[in-house]
Design a protein around this motif. Sequence first.
Motif, PDB file in Angstrom:
ATOM      1  N   TYR A 179       7.094  -4.668 104.213  1.00  0.00           N
ATOM      2  CA  TYR A 179       7.887  -3.593 103.609  1.00  0.00           C
ATOM      3  C   TYR A 179       6.940  -2.592 102.947  1.00  0.00           C
ATOM      4  CZ  TYR A 179      11.711  -1.628 100.711  1.00  0.00           C
ATOM      5  OH  TYR A 179      12.622  -0.812 100.092  1.00  0.00           O
ATOM      6  N   PHE A 180       5.997  -3.103 102.176  1.00  0.00           N
ATOM      7  CA  PHE A 180       4.990  -2.238 101.553  1.00  0.00           C
ATOM      8  C   PHE A 180       4.200  -1.464 102.605  1.00  0.00           C
ATOM      9  CE2 PHE A 180       0.322  -2.611 101.262  1.00  0.00           C
ATOM     10  CZ  PHE A 180       0.067  -1.446 100.561  1.00  0.00           C
ATOM     11  N   LEU A 181       3.676  -2.166 103.603  1.00  0.00           N
ATOM     12  CA  LEU A 181       2.809  -1.524 104.594  1.00  0.00           C
ATOM     13  C   LEU A 181       3.519  -0.385 105.322  1.00  0.00           C
ATOM     14  CD1 LEU A 181       0.944  -4.609 106.109  1.00  0.00           C
ATOM     15  CD2 LEU A 181      -0.047  -2.781 104.699  1.00  0.00           C
ATOM     16  N   GLY A 182       4.750  -0.640 105.745  1.00  0.00           N
ATOM     17  CA  GLY A 182       5.500   0.386 106.465  1.00  0.00           C
ATOM     18  C   GLY A 182       5.796   1.602 105.612  1.00  0.00           C
ATOM     19  N   VAL A 183       6.254   1.364 104.396  1.00  0.00           N
ATOM     20  CA  VAL A 183       6.622   2.480 103.523  1.00  0.00           C
ATOM     21  C   VAL A 183       5.372   3.191 102.997  1.00  0.00           C
ATOM     22  CG1 VAL A 183       7.837   3.103 101.390  1.00  0.00           C
ATOM     23  CG2 VAL A 183       8.856   1.466 102.975  1.00  0.00           C
ATOM     24  N   PHE A 184       4.308   2.443 102.748  1.00  0.00           N
ATOM     25  CA  PHE A 184       3.056   3.062 102.304  1.00  0.00           C
ATOM     26  C   PHE A 184       2.513   3.989 103.380  1.00  0.00           C
ATOM     27  CE2 PHE A 184      -1.582   3.051 101.525  1.00  0.00           C
ATOM     28  CZ  PHE A 184      -1.597   3.484 100.200  1.00  0.00           C
ATOM     29  N   ALA A 185       2.539   3.545 104.624  1.00  0.00           N
ATOM     30  CA  ALA A 185       2.065   4.387 105.730  1.00  0.00           C
ATOM     31  C   ALA A 185       2.916   5.649 105.846  1.00  0.00           C
ATOM     32  CB  ALA A 185       2.088   3.598 107.037  1.00  0.00           C
ATOM     33  N   LEU A 186       4.222   5.489 105.764  1.00  0.00           N
ATOM     34  CA  LEU A 186       5.111   6.649 105.814  1.00  0.00           C
ATOM     35  C   LEU A 186       4.842   7.574 104.634  1.00  0.00           C
ATOM     36  CD1 LEU A 186       7.529   8.176 107.041  1.00  0.00           C
ATOM     37  CD2 LEU A 186       8.994   6.760 105.577  1.00  0.00           C
ATOM     38  N   GLY A 187       4.696   7.001 103.453  1.00  0.00           N
ATOM     39  CA  GLY A 187       4.424   7.799 102.258  1.00  0.00           C
ATOM     40  C   GLY A 187       3.103   8.549 102.356  1.00  0.00           C
ATOM     41  N   PHE A 188       2.119   7.923 102.981  1.00  0.00           N
ATOM     42  CA  PHE A 188       0.822   8.578 103.159  1.00  0.00           C
ATOM     43  C   PHE A 188       0.979   9.813 104.045  1.00  0.00           C
ATOM     44  CE2 PHE A 188      -3.606   8.967 104.495  1.00  0.00           C
ATOM     45  CZ  PHE A 188      -4.279   8.670 103.321  1.00  0.00           C
ATOM     46  N   ILE A 189       1.737   9.666 105.116  1.00  0.00           N
ATOM     47  CA  ILE A 189       1.955  10.790 106.040  1.00  0.00           C
ATOM     48  C   ILE A 189       2.797  11.878 105.380  1.00  0.00           C
ATOM     49  CG2 ILE A 189       3.089  11.463 108.199  1.00  0.00           C
ATOM     50  CD1 ILE A 189       2.306   8.572 109.202  1.00  0.00           C
ATOM     51  N   LEU A 190       3.925  11.477 104.776  1.00  0.00           N
ATOM     52  CA  LEU A 190       4.788  12.467 104.130  1.00  0.00           C
ATOM     53  C   LEU A 190       4.103  13.112 102.934  1.00  0.00           C
ATOM     54  CD1 LEU A 190       8.322  10.795 104.269  1.00  0.00           C
ATOM     55  CD2 LEU A 190       7.425  12.659 105.679  1.00  0.00           C
ATOM     56  N   GLY A 191       3.269  12.339 102.234  1.00  0.00           N
ATOM     57  CA  GLY A 191       2.534  12.892 101.100  1.00  0.00           C
ATOM     58  C   GLY A 191       1.573  13.986 101.531  1.00  0.00           C
ATOM     59  N   ALA A 192       0.906  13.779 102.654  1.00  0.00           N
ATOM     60  CA  ALA A 192      -0.005  14.806 103.168  1.00  0.00           C
ATOM     61  C   ALA A 192       0.772  16.066 103.544  1.00  0.00           C
ATOM     62  CB  ALA A 192      -0.768  14.265 104.371  1.00  0.00           C
ATOM     63  N   ILE A 193       1.911  15.880 104.199  1.00  0.00           N
ATOM     64  CA  ILE A 193       2.746  17.036 104.558  1.00  0.00           C
ATOM     65  C   ILE A 193       3.218  17.749 103.298  1.00  0.00           C
ATOM     66  CG2 ILE A 193       4.969  17.697 105.573  1.00  0.00           C
ATOM     67  CD1 ILE A 193       4.487  15.379 107.615  1.00  0.00           C
ATOM     68  N   ARG A 194       3.652  16.961 102.306  1.00  0.00           N
ATOM     69  CA  ARG A 194       4.123  17.545 101.039  1.00  0.00           C
ATOM     70  C   ARG A 194       3.024  18.362 100.373  1.00  0.00           C
ATOM     71  NH1 ARG A 194       3.205  15.067  96.369  1.00  0.00           N
ATOM     72  NH2 ARG A 194       3.152  13.034  97.360  1.00  0.00           N
ATOM     73  N   ILE A 195       1.833  17.790 100.269  1.00  0.00           N
ATOM     74  CA  ILE A 195       0.741  18.452  99.553  1.00  0.00           C
ATOM     75  C   ILE A 195       0.276  19.716 100.275  1.00  0.00           C
ATOM     76  CG2 ILE A 195      -1.700  18.200  98.910  1.00  0.00           C
ATOM     77  CD1 ILE A 195      -0.969  15.257  98.200  1.00  0.00           C
ATOM     78  N   PHE A 196       0.144  19.631 101.590  1.00  0.00           N
ATOM     79  CA  PHE A 196      -0.415  20.766 102.324  1.00  0.00           C
ATOM     80  C   PHE A 196       0.600  21.847 102.688  1.00  0.00           C
ATOM     81  CE2 PHE A 196      -3.602  17.435 103.322  1.00  0.00           C
ATOM     82  CZ  PHE A 196      -4.683  18.046 102.679  1.00  0.00           C
ATOM     83  N   PHE A 197       1.871  21.468 102.857  1.00  0.00           N
ATOM     84  CA  PHE A 197       2.838  22.452 103.332  1.00  0.00           C
ATOM     85  C   PHE A 197       3.928  22.808 102.324  1.00  0.00           C
ATOM     86  CE2 PHE A 197       1.202  20.433 107.230  1.00  0.00           C
ATOM     87  CZ  PHE A 197       0.646  21.550 107.823  1.00  0.00           C
ATOM     88  N   LEU A 198       4.364  21.854 101.511  1.00  0.00           N
ATOM     89  CA  LEU A 198       5.457  22.145 100.587  1.00  0.00           C
ATOM     90  C   LEU A 198       4.987  22.614  99.216  1.00  0.00           C
ATOM     91  CD1 LEU A 198       7.950  19.226 101.348  1.00  0.00           C
ATOM     92  CD2 LEU A 198       8.158  21.617 101.978  1.00  0.00           C
TER      93      LEU A 198
END
Length: 136
Positions: A11-30
Motif C-alpha cells: 500500500y505504501f509502495l504504490g501510493v508513494f510511487a504515485l505521490g512521487f509522480i503527482l508531486g513532480a507534476i504539482r511542483i513543476f506545473f501547478l
Amino acid sequence: MANVLKAGVLYFLGVFALGFILGAIRIFFLVPYSGPVVAVLVELPFILLVSWFFCRFLTRRFTVPAEPYERLIMGLVAFSCLMIGEALVAVFLQQGRMTDFLMTFDLPENRIGLAGQIAFALFPLLQSYADSKAGR
C-alpha cells in the motif's frame, strides 16, 4: 499477520510511487501558476481516490481480515513507511536536514498533505466499517 504487513508495505509502495509522480507534476506545473496551497488541494483528491481503490484491491488480494485491529495495523505500517520514505527523500535527494523536513509541517500546504496522509492511513479501517455496513 504476515498478509497484513505485506498489504501495508505494498500500500505504501504504490501510493508513494504515485505521490512521487503527482508531486513532480504539482511542483513543476501547478505551483508556478496557482501557488502551493491550491496545487496541493488540486492534487489531493486524485491521490486519495487512487489510494482508496488501491487499498480495497490490496485488502481483498491479501485477504486482510475486516477486524479493526488488523486494518489499523495495515494503515499504520503504510503510514510509518510513508513518513520514513518522505523523510529520506527530503534528507538525501533534497540534501536537507531532518530538522528542515520537520519544519516544513509549519507550511499550510504540508499540513493539508499530512491530513491527506492520515486519511490514507485510515482507509483500511474505514473500508472495513463500510464493508460491514454494506453486508448488513
